[in-house]
Scaffold this motif. Structure first.
Motif, PDB file in Angstrom:
ATOM      1  N   LEU A  12       0.607  -1.328  -0.073  1.00  0.00           N
ATOM      2  CA  LEU A  12      -0.141   0.051  -0.110  1.00  0.00           C
ATOM      3  C   LEU A  12       0.783   1.229  -0.042  1.00  0.00           C
ATOM      4  CD1 LEU A  12      -2.933   1.196   0.278  1.00  0.00           C
ATOM      5  CD2 LEU A  12      -2.366   1.201   2.693  1.00  0.00           C
ATOM      6  N   PHE A  13       1.875   1.295   0.828  1.00  0.00           N
ATOM      7  CA  PHE A  13       2.868   2.419   0.882  1.00  0.00           C
ATOM      8  C   PHE A  13       3.467   2.577  -0.344  1.00  0.00           C
ATOM      9  CE2 PHE A  13       2.484   2.449   5.584  1.00  0.00           C
ATOM     10  CZ  PHE A  13       2.175   3.727   5.990  1.00  0.00           C
ATOM     11  N   ALA A  14       4.035   1.371  -0.891  1.00  0.00           N
ATOM     12  CA  ALA A  14       4.710   1.646  -2.395  1.00  0.00           C
ATOM     13  C   ALA A  14       3.878   2.113  -3.522  1.00  0.00           C
ATOM     14  CB  ALA A  14       5.225   0.060  -2.506  1.00  0.00           C
ATOM     15  N   ARG A  15       2.633   1.912  -3.332  1.00  0.00           N
ATOM     16  CA  ARG A  15       1.607   2.366  -4.395  1.00  0.00           C
ATOM     17  C   ARG A  15       1.348   4.020  -4.083  1.00  0.00           C
ATOM     18  NH1 ARG A  15      -2.911  -2.242  -5.724  1.00  0.00           N
ATOM     19  NH2 ARG A  15      -1.366  -3.646  -6.396  1.00  0.00           N
ATOM     20  N   ALA A  16       1.197   4.212  -2.950  1.00  0.00           N
ATOM     21  CA  ALA A  16       0.738   5.515  -2.533  1.00  0.00           C
ATOM     22  C   ALA A  16       2.213   6.491  -2.580  1.00  0.00           C
ATOM     23  CB  ALA A  16       0.361   5.552  -1.127  1.00  0.00           C
ATOM     24  N   PHE A  17       3.084   6.080  -2.143  1.00  0.00           N
ATOM     25  CA  PHE A  17       4.487   6.877  -2.338  1.00  0.00           C
ATOM     26  C   PHE A  17       5.194   6.365  -3.314  1.00  0.00           C
ATOM     27  CE2 PHE A  17       3.047   6.955   2.322  1.00  0.00           C
ATOM     28  CZ  PHE A  17       2.554   8.461   2.186  1.00  0.00           C
ATOM     29  N   SER A  18       5.037   6.611  -4.762  1.00  0.00           N
ATOM     30  CA  SER A  18       5.876   6.287  -5.727  1.00  0.00           C
ATOM     31  C   SER A  18       7.056   7.147  -5.683  1.00  0.00           C
ATOM     32  CB  SER A  18       4.947   6.507  -7.019  1.00  0.00           C
ATOM     33  OG  SER A  18       4.947   7.984  -7.370  1.00  0.00           O
ATOM     34  N   PRO A  19       8.162   6.792  -6.410  1.00  0.00           N
ATOM     35  CA  PRO A  19       9.139   7.707  -6.120  1.00  0.00           C
ATOM     36  C   PRO A  19       9.240   9.241  -6.962  1.00  0.00           C
ATOM     37  CG  PRO A  19       9.683   5.523  -7.461  1.00  0.00           C
ATOM     38  CD  PRO A  19       8.269   5.469  -7.160  1.00  0.00           C
ATOM     39  N   ALA A  20       8.355   9.346  -7.899  1.00  0.00           N
ATOM     40  CA  ALA A  20       7.849  10.611  -8.256  1.00  0.00           C
ATOM     41  C   ALA A  20       7.124  11.397  -7.012  1.00  0.00           C
ATOM     42  CB  ALA A  20       6.979  10.513  -9.545  1.00  0.00           C
ATOM     43  N   LEU A  22       7.791  10.946  -3.777  1.00  0.00           N
ATOM     44  CA  LEU A  22       8.849  11.296  -2.708  1.00  0.00           C
ATOM     45  C   LEU A  22       9.813  12.179  -3.262  1.00  0.00           C
ATOM     46  CD1 LEU A  22       9.324   7.620  -1.596  1.00  0.00           C
ATOM     47  CD2 LEU A  22       8.124   9.342  -0.493  1.00  0.00           C
ATOM     48  N   ARG A  23      10.005  12.228  -4.591  1.00  0.00           N
ATOM     49  CA  ARG A  23      10.826  13.084  -5.161  1.00  0.00           C
ATOM     50  C   ARG A  23      10.399  14.704  -4.894  1.00  0.00           C
ATOM     51  NH1 ARG A  23      12.026  15.421 -10.290  1.00  0.00           N
ATOM     52  NH2 ARG A  23      14.224  16.151 -10.434  1.00  0.00           N
ATOM     53  N   GLN A  24       9.199  14.656  -5.275  1.00  0.00           N
ATOM     54  CA  GLN A  24       8.413  15.971  -5.343  1.00  0.00           C
ATOM     55  C   GLN A  24       8.423  16.521  -3.783  1.00  0.00           C
ATOM     56  OE1 GLN A  24       7.492  17.619  -8.041  1.00  0.00           O
ATOM     57  NE2 GLN A  24       7.043  19.336  -6.829  1.00  0.00           N
ATOM     58  N   PHE A  25       8.121  15.551  -2.995  1.00  0.00           N
ATOM     59  CA  PHE A  25       7.886  16.034  -1.610  1.00  0.00           C
ATOM     60  C   PHE A  25       9.546  16.553  -0.901  1.00  0.00           C
ATOM     61  CE2 PHE A  25       8.414  14.827   3.084  1.00  0.00           C
ATOM     62  CZ  PHE A  25       7.574  15.547   3.507  1.00  0.00           C
ATOM     63  N   ALA A  26      10.673  15.726  -1.428  1.00  0.00           N
ATOM     64  CA  ALA A  26      11.881  15.962  -0.883  1.00  0.00           C
ATOM     65  C   ALA A  26      12.224  17.424  -1.659  1.00  0.00           C
ATOM     66  CB  ALA A  26      12.894  15.134  -1.387  1.00  0.00           C
ATOM     67  N   LEU A  27      11.932  17.644  -2.854  1.00  0.00           N
ATOM     68  CA  LEU A  27      12.215  19.116  -3.533  1.00  0.00           C
ATOM     69  C   LEU A  27      11.474  20.160  -2.551  1.00  0.00           C
ATOM     70  CD1 LEU A  27      12.211  18.147  -7.414  1.00  0.00           C
ATOM     71  CD2 LEU A  27      14.072  18.841  -5.951  1.00  0.00           C
ATOM     72  N   CYS A  28      10.267  19.889  -2.206  1.00  0.00           N
ATOM     73  CA  CYS A  28       9.527  20.910  -1.466  1.00  0.00           C
ATOM     74  C   CYS A  28       9.957  21.168  -0.155  1.00  0.00           C
ATOM     75  CB  CYS A  28       8.016  20.378  -1.391  1.00  0.00           C
ATOM     76  SG  CYS A  28       6.999  20.833  -2.890  1.00  0.00           S
ATOM     77  N   CYS A  29      10.541  20.201   0.306  1.00  0.00           N
ATOM     78  CA  CYS A  29      11.206  20.254   1.693  1.00  0.00           C
ATOM     79  C   CYS A  29      12.481  21.005   1.587  1.00  0.00           C
ATOM     80  CB  CYS A  29      11.379  18.854   2.305  1.00  0.00           C
ATOM     81  SG  CYS A  29      10.147  18.134   2.958  1.00  0.00           S
ATOM     82  N   ALA A  30      13.519  20.616   0.511  1.00  0.00           N
ATOM     83  CA  ALA A  30      14.329  21.521   0.208  1.00  0.00           C
ATOM     84  C   ALA A  30      14.419  22.976   0.106  1.00  0.00           C
ATOM     85  CB  ALA A  30      15.403  21.026  -1.028  1.00  0.00           C
ATOM     86  N   ALA A  31      13.167  23.211  -0.818  1.00  0.00           N
ATOM     87  CA  ALA A  31      12.833  24.762  -0.875  1.00  0.00           C
ATOM     88  C   ALA A  31      12.532  25.469   0.404  1.00  0.00           C
ATOM     89  CB  ALA A  31      11.783  24.899  -1.902  1.00  0.00           C
ATOM     90  N   VAL A  32      11.721  24.826   1.177  1.00  0.00           N
ATOM     91  CA  VAL A  32      11.275  25.281   2.452  1.00  0.00           C
ATOM     92  C   VAL A  32      12.520  25.563   3.269  1.00  0.00           C
ATOM     93  CG1 VAL A  32       9.767  24.854   4.555  1.00  0.00           C
ATOM     94  CG2 VAL A  32       8.957  24.361   2.286  1.00  0.00           C
TER      95      VAL A  32
END
Length: 51
Positions: A12-20, A22-32
């Motif tokens: 379920l987590f693998a489907r919900a949190f695809s690499p794309a 997670l990458r978008q979330f990491a970029l948003c965290c980096a921007a913040v």
């Protein structure tokens, strides 16, 4: 039973949190983080002569 439940949750987590996602979330965290660091340096003299 426990292993089956753990595998289902992992899938379920693998489907919900695809690499794309997670990458978008990491970029948003980096921007913040970058904006937060910039706000900390507000008012400091960061010119070349300072160093």
């Amino acid at each position: 039973m426990r292993t089956l439940a753990a595998a289902a949750i992992a899938e379920l987590f693998a489907r919900a949190f695809s690499p794309a996602v997670l990458r978008q979330f990491a970029l948003c965290c980096a921007a913040v983080l970058f904006v937060w660091l910039l706000s900390l340096t507000r008012g400091l003299d960061l010119s070349a002569g300072f160093f």
